[in-house]
Design an enzyme around this catalytic site. Structure first.
Site, mmCIF file in Angstrom:
data_model
loop_
_atom_site.group_PDB
_atom_site.id
_atom_site.type_symbol
_atom_site.label_atom_id
_atom_site.label_comp_id
_atom_site.label_asym_id
_atom_site.label_seq_id
_atom_site.Cartn_x
_atom_site.Cartn_y
_atom_site.Cartn_z
ATOM 1 N N LYS A 175 0.831 -1.199 -0.049
ATOM 2 C CA LYS A 175 -0.014 0.293 -0.092
ATOM 3 C C LYS A 175 0.855 1.235 0.246
ATOM 4 O O LYS A 175 1.794 1.384 0.953
ATOM 5 C CB LYS A 175 -0.949 -0.015 1.216
ATOM 6 C CG LYS A 175 -2.023 1.227 1.022
ATOM 7 C CD LYS A 175 -2.568 1.439 2.352
ATOM 8 C CE LYS A 175 -1.804 2.654 3.239
ATOM 9 N NZ LYS A 175 -1.899 3.804 2.452
ATOM 10 N N CYS A 289 13.468 10.354 8.361
ATOM 11 C CA CYS A 289 13.421 9.996 9.606
ATOM 12 C C CYS A 289 14.741 10.054 10.214
ATOM 13 O O CYS A 289 14.573 10.366 11.462
ATOM 14 C CB CYS A 289 12.773 8.439 9.623
ATOM 15 S SG CYS A 289 13.594 7.379 8.379
ATOM 16 N N GLU A 387 9.512 14.408 17.162
ATOM 17 C CA GLU A 387 9.989 14.563 15.559
ATOM 18 C C GLU A 387 8.969 15.459 14.829
ATOM 19 O O GLU A 387 7.748 15.518 14.692
ATOM 20 C CB GLU A 387 9.472 13.145 14.958
ATOM 21 C CG GLU A 387 10.147 12.843 13.532
ATOM 22 C CD GLU A 387 10.115 11.574 12.827
ATOM 23 O OE1 GLU A 387 8.937 10.884 13.180
ATOM 24 O OE2 GLU A 387 10.795 11.300 12.188
HETATM 25 P P1 ADP Z 1 1.993 10.010 7.675
HETATM 26 O O1 ADP Z 1 1.230 10.572 8.525
HETATM 27 O O2 ADP Z 1 3.399 11.117 7.881
HETATM 28 O O3 ADP Z 1 1.732 9.956 6.254
HETATM 29 P P2 ADP Z 1 2.012 7.565 8.574
HETATM 30 O O4 ADP Z 1 3.035 6.834 9.631
HETATM 31 O O5 ADP Z 1 0.617 8.011 9.275
HETATM 32 O O6 ADP Z 1 2.880 8.863 8.382
HETATM 33 O O7 ADP Z 1 1.873 7.019 7.206
HETATM 34 C C1 ADP Z 1 2.386 6.024 6.658
HETATM 35 C C2 ADP Z 1 1.980 4.879 5.946
HETATM 36 O O8 ADP Z 1 1.001 4.202 7.050
HETATM 37 C C3 ADP Z 1 0.985 5.593 4.885
HETATM 38 O O9 ADP Z 1 0.973 4.664 3.716
HETATM 39 C C4 ADP Z 1 -0.449 5.536 5.383
HETATM 40 O O10 ADP Z 1 -1.375 5.572 4.859
HETATM 41 C C5 ADP Z 1 -0.178 4.373 6.537
HETATM 42 N N1 ADP Z 1 -1.292 4.392 7.582
HETATM 43 C C6 ADP Z 1 -1.576 5.544 8.297
HETATM 44 N N2 ADP Z 1 -2.423 4.972 9.291
HETATM 45 C C7 ADP Z 1 -2.803 3.615 9.267
HETATM 46 C C8 ADP Z 1 -3.239 2.477 10.256
HETATM 47 N N3 ADP Z 1 -4.044 2.900 10.940
HETATM 48 N N4 ADP Z 1 -3.190 1.448 9.638
HETATM 49 C C9 ADP Z 1 -1.988 1.028 8.746
HETATM 50 N N5 ADP Z 1 -1.620 2.005 7.922
HETATM 51 C C10 ADP Z 1 -1.716 3.141 8.154
#
Ligand code: ADP
Length: 489
Positions: A175, A289, A387
């Site tokens: 994804k 990061c 961060e």
């Molecule tokens: P940012 O908010 O900086 O994009 P995230 O860690 O939220 O960082 O996002 C990194 C990835 O994790 C993206 O592909 C996002 O769609 C996905 N993501 C966000 N929330 C969830 C969740 N609850 N479960 C699985 N994947 C998630």
């Protein structure tokens, strides 16, 4: 500037498709704030279909010899390299990374090239330590691996996760991030299309786009997914680990955030140290990061270091990231911009704003943030602890080695740390004392070595990725006991 004909698609079971319910989400160019694409939002049905396709493709893919699997890898690496310019452009309009700095395509190609021939190891072992037995271990793929990646280096993370998982014989559903889906999903430059051209059988590598709480959460709790590999924020890493625990206890590999300290001693080469630590926090507008967001300078050289640092940091060429002269792009989107500017406002209350921070790039219209330096900030301030993921650095001073180690390690993060000194004994003492997964001596992030393990101490992650240990993450270990009769018949 708005490109014509961008039509992102999901890659499910070898077919480029729209979302089953036709839902899309808008993607905006962070430089112009104009809409550039409607991206498919993978539905529950699409996510389940991708997992089902991967599950169905697993028996035949895992039965191939690694040499056969490697043939698709080599082709994909070549196709990605050939598409470099298009991919650089798509990333620039998608999340603002300047084309002048774009190297994701080379990184991704190197991953597929490496793993195409890296299958000799790991191997199983044999043991004769149990009398009457010849015992052995098999290394076997898990089945379906889910990869969830962030937006700062989409193609690099795509390859870093899918190449070892696939070479080990697993099948994958990846994804992408909703903030930067174009290099993977667009039909014209399109890694999803290149995957097909490279000859991967349908279902082996599925690529879906959409939001985390929907398709990401479904993947993390899916009963047919056996490993989830994730790079992103600590907050999301925690949610993924909880979803994994609550569903089928799938294996979890997490590379999370950081608050990298760079420590500059008075005997360091100050020109080099200031230039490299400046690049570390400015590269990709600080959305890295391992960027050194905390710099600790020994008191005796602080003024000189700060003036050298500021001179270069202040002189970035901000602008349209598709322009080859630009070296400072916007932040990825409005949400990121709001987060970073909120931190800057908070920083003004707790520390001394030495440079930037006042929105001086607003005339560029996009989500640009000035390179920003804070000094004299209390160690417990939020901008020191949390961060920020933007071009914002805190430079504080220290007197002694003991003091700076205590400050550097007083963090829940532990991804990367740097030290600049000419004293080798001190360098090694610091390397040993840092609570960080990677330590660099007389160099700064993003310095890395692809064969060395990369990952975090403490809340910065679980597990290690890298060329030597990469395949191990995606292979189960099975013990086989074989009883051997001692007497000949
Ligand atoms: P940012 O908010 O900086 O994009 P995230 O860690 O939220 O960082 O996002 C990194 C990835 O994790 C993206 O592909 C996002 O769609 C996905 N993501 C966000 N929330 C969830 C969740 N609850 N479960 C699985 N994947 C998630």
């Amino acid at each position: 500037m708005t490109p014509e004909g961008i039509e992102p698609r999901l890659l499910i079971n070898g077919k480029l498709v729209e979302a089953s319910d036709k839902k899309t989400f808008p993607l905006y160019n962070p430089t112009t704030r104009e809409k550039i694409a409607d991206v498919p939002e993978a539905s529950e049905e699409d996510t389940n279909a991708a997992v089902a396709a991967a599950k169905a493709a697993f028996p035949s893919w895992s039965a191939l010899s690694p040499i056969q699997r490697g043939q698709c890898f080599k082709k994909l690496a070549d196709l990605i390299r050939e598409a470099h310019d298009e991919l650089a452009y798509l990333e620039a309009i998608s999340m603002g990374q300047p084309v002048s700095r774009y190297h994701d395509s080379y990184w991704a190609a190197a991953e597929f090239d490496y793993y195409s021939e890296a299958w000799l190891r790991p191997q199983g072992t044999t043991s004769l330590h149990t009398p009457g037995f010849v015992n052995m271990t098999f290394r076997q793929p898990y089945g379906v691996v889910a990869a969830i990646i962030p937006w700062n280096f989409p193609l690099g993370f795509f390859a870093k996760k899918t190449a070892p998982a696939l070479m080990a014989g697993n099948t994958v559903v990846l994804k992408s991030s909703e903030k930067a889906p174009l290099t993977l999903h667009d039909q014209s430059a399109k890694v999803a299309t290149l995957v097909e051209k490279a000859g991967f059988p349908p279902g082996v590598l599925n690529i879906i786009s959409g939001h985390g709480p929907l398709s990401g959460a479904i993947l993390s709790s899916h009963m047919d997914v056996r490993v989830v590999t994730f790079t992103g924020s600590v907050r999301t890493g925690r949610q993924i680990q909880m979803a994994a625990a609550k569903s089928n206890l799938k294996n979890v590999l997490l590379e999370l955030g950081g608050k990298t300290p760079a420590v500059i001693f008075e005997d360091a080469d100050l020109k080099k140290a200031s230039e490299e630590t400046r690049f570390s926090i400015q590269y990709n507008s600080g959305q890295v990061c391992m960027a050194n967001s905390r710099i600790y300078v020994q008191e005796s050289i602080a003024d000189r270091f700060i003036s050298l640092f500021k001179e270069k940091f202040a002189a970035v060429r901000a602008g349209d990231p598709t322009n080859k002269d630009t070296n400072h792009g916007p932040l990825a989107d409005e949400a990121q911009y709001t987060t970073v500017t909120n931190y800057i406002e908070e920083g003004k209350k707790t520390g001394t704003l030495l440079h930037g921070g006042n929105g001086g790039l607003q005339h560029l219209n996009g989500y640009f943030v000035e390179p920003t330096i804070f000094t004299n900030t209390p160690e417990n301030a939020r901008i020191v602890k949390e961060e920020i993921f933007g071009p914002v650095v805190v430079i504080n001073t220290f007197k002694s080695e003991e003091e700076v180690i205590q400050k550097a390690n007083d963090s829940e993060y532990g991804l990367y740390a740097s030290v600049y000194t000419k004293n080798l004994d001190r360098a090694m003492r610091m390397a040993k004392a840092f609570e960080a997964g990677t330590v660099s001596i007389n160099c700064a992030s993003p310095s890395l070595a692809p064969d060395m393990p990369f990952g975090g101490y403490k809340a910065s992650g679980i597990g290690r990725e890298g060329w030597i240990c990469g395949l191990d993450n995606y292979l189960e270990t099975k013990t086989v006991l074989m009883k051997v009769d001692s007497a000949s018949q």
